[in-house]
Motif scaffolding. Structure first.
Motif, PDB file in Angstrom:
ATOM      1  N   CYS A  39      -6.876   0.197  -5.782  1.00  0.00           N
ATOM      2  CA  CYS A  39      -7.801   0.617  -4.731  1.00  0.00           C
ATOM      3  C   CYS A  39      -7.188   1.687  -3.837  1.00  0.00           C
ATOM      4  N   SER A  40      -5.895   1.593  -3.571  1.00  0.00           N
ATOM      5  CA  SER A  40      -5.230   2.624  -2.765  1.00  0.00           C
ATOM      6  C   SER A  40      -5.220   3.964  -3.494  1.00  0.00           C
ATOM      7  N   GLN A  41      -5.020   3.921  -4.800  1.00  0.00           N
ATOM      8  CA  GLN A  41      -5.035   5.154  -5.592  1.00  0.00           C
ATOM      9  C   GLN A  41      -6.407   5.812  -5.532  1.00  0.00           C
ATOM     10  N   VAL A  42      -7.469   5.013  -5.648  1.00  0.00           N
ATOM     11  CA  VAL A  42      -8.828   5.541  -5.541  1.00  0.00           C
ATOM     12  C   VAL A  42      -9.058   6.117  -4.143  1.00  0.00           C
ATOM     13  N   PHE A  74      -6.778   7.306  -1.957  1.00  0.00           N
ATOM     14  CA  PHE A  74      -6.025   8.552  -1.762  1.00  0.00           C
ATOM     15  C   PHE A  74      -6.646   9.698  -2.554  1.00  0.00           C
ATOM     16  N   ALA A  75      -7.140   9.404  -3.754  1.00  0.00           N
ATOM     17  CA  ALA A  75      -7.781  10.455  -4.549  1.00  0.00           C
ATOM     18  C   ALA A  75      -9.023  10.993  -3.838  1.00  0.00           C
ATOM     19  N   ALA A  76      -9.813  10.088  -3.240  1.00  0.00           N
ATOM     20  CA  ALA A  76     -11.001  10.518  -2.504  1.00  0.00           C
ATOM     21  C   ALA A  76     -10.610  11.339  -1.284  1.00  0.00           C
ATOM     22  N   ALA A  77      -9.614  10.869  -0.548  1.00  0.00           N
ATOM     23  CA  ALA A  77      -9.164  11.601   0.637  1.00  0.00           C
ATOM     24  C   ALA A  77      -8.618  12.977   0.275  1.00  0.00           C
ATOM     25  N   ALA A  78      -7.926  13.069  -0.854  1.00  0.00           N
ATOM     26  CA  ALA A  78      -7.374  14.358  -1.293  1.00  0.00           C
ATOM     27  C   ALA A  78      -8.478  15.353  -1.627  1.00  0.00           C
ATOM     28  N   ARG A  79      -9.660  14.844  -1.999  1.00  0.00           N
ATOM     29  CA  ARG A  79     -10.802  15.727  -2.272  1.00  0.00           C
ATOM     30  C   ARG A  79     -11.573  16.080  -1.001  1.00  0.00           C
ATOM     31  N   GLY A  80     -11.096  15.577   0.134  1.00  0.00           N
ATOM     32  CA  GLY A  80     -11.767  15.873   1.391  1.00  0.00           C
ATOM     33  C   GLY A  80     -12.768  14.836   1.831  1.00  0.00           C
ATOM     34  N   THR A  81     -12.833  13.695   1.136  1.00  0.00           N
ATOM     35  CA  THR A  81     -13.774  12.617   1.468  1.00  0.00           C
ATOM     36  C   THR A  81     -13.126  11.656   2.456  1.00  0.00           C
ATOM     37  N   PRO A  82     -13.698  11.459   3.627  1.00  0.00           N
ATOM     38  CA  PRO A  82     -13.117  10.519   4.591  1.00  0.00           C
ATOM     39  C   PRO A  82     -13.140   9.083   4.045  1.00  0.00           C
ATOM     40  N   VAL A  83     -12.032   8.377   4.232  1.00  0.00           N
ATOM     41  CA  VAL A  83     -11.878   7.001   3.744  1.00  0.00           C
ATOM     42  C   VAL A  83     -11.326   6.149   4.878  1.00  0.00           C
ATOM     43  N   ALA A  94       5.122   0.339   0.750  1.00  0.00           N
ATOM     44  CA  ALA A  94       4.998  -0.166  -0.620  1.00  0.00           C
ATOM     45  C   ALA A  94       4.325   0.862  -1.530  1.00  0.00           C
ATOM     46  N   LEU A  95       3.399   1.657  -0.980  1.00  0.00           N
ATOM     47  CA  LEU A  95       2.678   2.644  -1.789  1.00  0.00           C
ATOM     48  C   LEU A  95       3.447   3.947  -1.952  1.00  0.00           C
ATOM     49  N   SER A  96       4.440   4.178  -1.119  1.00  0.00           N
ATOM     50  CA  SER A  96       5.129   5.467  -1.117  1.00  0.00           C
ATOM     51  C   SER A  96       5.888   5.749  -2.409  1.00  0.00           C
ATOM     52  N   ALA A  97       6.120   4.714  -3.215  1.00  0.00           N
ATOM     53  CA  ALA A  97       6.837   4.929  -4.488  1.00  0.00           C
ATOM     54  C   ALA A  97       5.951   5.589  -5.536  1.00  0.00           C
ATOM     55  N   PHE A  98       4.634   5.627  -5.309  1.00  0.00           N
ATOM     56  CA  PHE A  98       3.714   6.208  -6.278  1.00  0.00           C
ATOM     57  C   PHE A  98       3.418   7.669  -5.934  1.00  0.00           C
ATOM     58  N   SER A  99       3.237   8.473  -6.967  1.00  0.00           N
ATOM     59  CA  SER A  99       3.032   9.904  -6.744  1.00  0.00           C
ATOM     60  C   SER A  99       1.678  10.219  -6.119  1.00  0.00           C
ATOM     61  N   PHE A 100       0.696   9.284  -6.197  1.00  0.00           N
ATOM     62  CA  PHE A 100      -0.602   9.554  -5.568  1.00  0.00           C
ATOM     63  C   PHE A 100      -0.520   9.468  -4.042  1.00  0.00           C
ATOM     64  N   PHE A 101       0.546   8.859  -3.510  1.00  0.00           N
ATOM     65  CA  PHE A 101       0.691   8.676  -2.070  1.00  0.00           C
ATOM     66  C   PHE A 101       0.960  10.022  -1.404  1.00  0.00           C
ATOM     67  N   GLN A 102       0.097  10.385  -0.466  1.00  0.00           N
ATOM     68  CA  GLN A 102       0.231  11.647   0.272  1.00  0.00           C
ATOM     69  C   GLN A 102       0.195  11.343   1.768  1.00  0.00           C
ATOM     70  N   PRO A 103       1.350  11.263   2.417  1.00  0.00           N
ATOM     71  CA  PRO A 103       1.379  10.867   3.834  1.00  0.00           C
ATOM     72  C   PRO A 103       0.630  11.825   4.747  1.00  0.00           C
ATOM     73  N   ASP A 104       0.496  13.091   4.338  1.00  0.00           N
ATOM     74  CA  ASP A 104      -0.198  14.057   5.200  1.00  0.00           C
ATOM     75  C   ASP A 104      -1.694  13.754   5.319  1.00  0.00           C
ATOM     76  N   LEU A 105      -2.228  12.905   4.426  1.00  0.00           N
ATOM     77  CA  LEU A 105      -3.643  12.539   4.506  1.00  0.00           C
ATOM     78  C   LEU A 105      -3.910  11.461   5.547  1.00  0.00           C
ATOM     79  N   LEU A 106      -2.874  10.721   5.935  1.00  0.00           N
ATOM     80  CA  LEU A 106      -3.040   9.623   6.879  1.00  0.00           C
ATOM     81  C   LEU A 106      -3.439  10.168   8.246  1.00  0.00           C
ATOM     82  N   GLY A 107      -4.516   9.622   8.776  1.00  0.00           N
ATOM     83  CA  GLY A 107      -5.002  10.064  10.069  1.00  0.00           C
ATOM     84  C   GLY A 107      -5.882  11.292  10.013  1.00  0.00           C
ATOM     85  N   GLU A 108      -5.873  11.987   8.861  1.00  0.00           N
ATOM     86  CA  GLU A 108      -6.713  13.168   8.688  1.00  0.00           C
ATOM     87  C   GLU A 108      -7.974  12.820   7.906  1.00  0.00           C
TER      88      GLU A 108
END
Length: 420
Positions: free
Chosen positions: A44-47, A49-58, A74-88
């Motif tokens: 669910c976190s991967q889904v 982050f993928a939505a947020a990376a496309r510009g969809t608010p989550v 715990a999620l930071s070990a995965f490549s889908f994790f993008q900390p710059d999306l947090l809060g944005e």
């Protein structure tokens, strides 16, 4: 005129969308269930982050008193994790205090946040914690029902995780309240443990039924649908009369010029009888005649195959150098058949292969962990190769010869080899 259906929401995991029949239906709510460690939060976190990376608010909601940074760590070990999306584009809130006050307060907090952020996806991690906190079936049912209505009004998808095996979840009100159920599991198989996924329920949408392979990689979760479950674009075309030779005059004469084009053939015999060398001749002859060939071995690395070919006067070096012949080695690893064949078919497509040799069918059979699948799996593989314009030759070791009949120990070769 009836209105057209809204487009499906893409999960960001193409293989997951295949299982779902194209994607996540708009305005629906899903439960992803499974025992601890099965991969629910990661999926669910991967889904999300993928939505947020496309510009969809989550909006991501935690329901325990644990700090958010523990989940993110715990999620930071995965490549889908993008900390710059947090809060944005990905917003985290804790609903623990509101849940302690009651369903109405928790629901209002969540829906207000969804509306304020214009979120198109809500992820609540841990419905079981809410059940344990309230210990009230009626309150939980009302909470989920009204939350689902509120999310639909906001045109927002809901993803919820809960820690129950599928059988237990189906006895609970959550199963009837949500639109879809996805079950993850980790199952023992000998000394291994294998991951599985099943789309159990999906309201108003066709999907791939049954269990499918699930992989957990650094990139995140990946699914591999069962080969025989993927629909085929079957075309009933008349057979060709062309033959595919071995480049061995005596054998070509015995087979009236070689193997029928687009057929699948089993080359069977005991150990050391020369199956691999005959198969190498078949692949090399195709390459010499302008048909790109792929030789896949479960036993020999490319350098060993080249040396064996050279010892019998078969020079494959020029064919390898210009890409007409490709040698591939599949070392003994705990890979499942669906993964092996998916990668193989992708290589067949990428290289434009017209002749395929798979040296060691027994290893592929053993990689099909459910013996009941082997016949339909191999039949599906044969059909998919034919539809790609591939003529295939498979070698298989048999333990003995009884009279003039080969003893195949009930191997499902009839589903794969039109010629033996």
């Amino acid at each position: 005129m009836p209105s057209s259906k809204p487009p499906l929401f893409q999960s960001g995991i193409p293989s997951f969308d295949v299982l779902l029949g194209g994607g996540i239906p708009a305005r629906q709510s899903f439960i992803v269930t499974g025992t601890p460690g099965s991969g629910k939060t990661v999926l669910c976190s991967q889904v999300a982050f993928a939505a947020a990376a496309r510009g969809t608010p989550v909006v991501v909601v935690t329901v325990t008193s644990e700090p958010h940074d523990k989940l993110m760590e715990a999620l930071s070990a995965f490549s889908f994790f993008q900390p710059d999306l947090l809060g944005e584009k990905l917003f985290l809130i804790s609903a623990y205090s509101a849940l302690k006050r009651g369903p109405k307060e928790a629901r209002e907090l969540i829906l207000q946040t969804v509306r304020e952020r214009g979120a198109a996806m809500l992820f609540i991690d841990g419905l079981r914690s809410i059940r344990d906190l309230w210990q009230d079936e009626a309150r939980l049912r009302e909470f989920l029902y009204e939350l689902g209505i509120g999310l639909a009004a906001c045109n927002c998808i809901g993803l919820f995780t809960t820690e129950y095996p599928l059988g237990r979840l189906m006895e609970l009100p959550e199963a009837t309240t949500v639109d879809g159920i996805v079950a993850l599991s980790v199952q023992p198989h000998g000394s291994r443990r294998v991951r599985r996924v099943e789309v159990v329920k999906l309201r108003g949408r066709p999907h791939l039924a049954g269990e499918h392979t699930m992989l957990m990689r650094k990139s995140g979760v990946e699914f591999i649908p069962r080969l025989e479950a993927i629909p085929l674009d079957f075309r009933d075309e008349p057979p060709t009369l062309k033959r595919m030779g071995f480049g061995l005059p005596e054998l070509d004469a015995l087979t009236h010029g070689g193997l029928p084009e687009l057929s699948t053939t089993m080359l069977a015999g005991s150990m050391g009888i020369g199956k691999t060398l005959v198969a190498l001749h078949f692949a090399a002859d195709g390459a010499r005649n302008g048909q790109k060939s792929l030789f896949v071995s479960f036993f020999d690395a490319p350098a060993m195959l080249r040396a064996r070919a050279q010892r019998v006067g078969l020079n494959v070096a020029p064919l390898l150098d210009d890409g007409r012949l490709t040698l591939r080695f599949l070392p003994p690893m705990e890979s499942e058949a669906d993964e092996i064949i998916r990668d193989l078919l992708e290589q067949v497509d990428a290289l434009g292969i017209r002749r395929l040799v798979l040296d060691g069918l027994t290893e592929l059979e053993l990689a099909i962990l459910d013996p009941m699948r082997r016949r339909t799996f191999l039949a599906s593989l044969s059909m998919r190769l034919r539809m790609r314009g591939v003529t295939a030759l498979f070698t298989r070791e048999v333990p003995k010869v009884v009279g003039t009949e080969l003893d195949f120990n009930d191997a499902p070769i009839a589903s794969l080899g039109e010629n033996v």
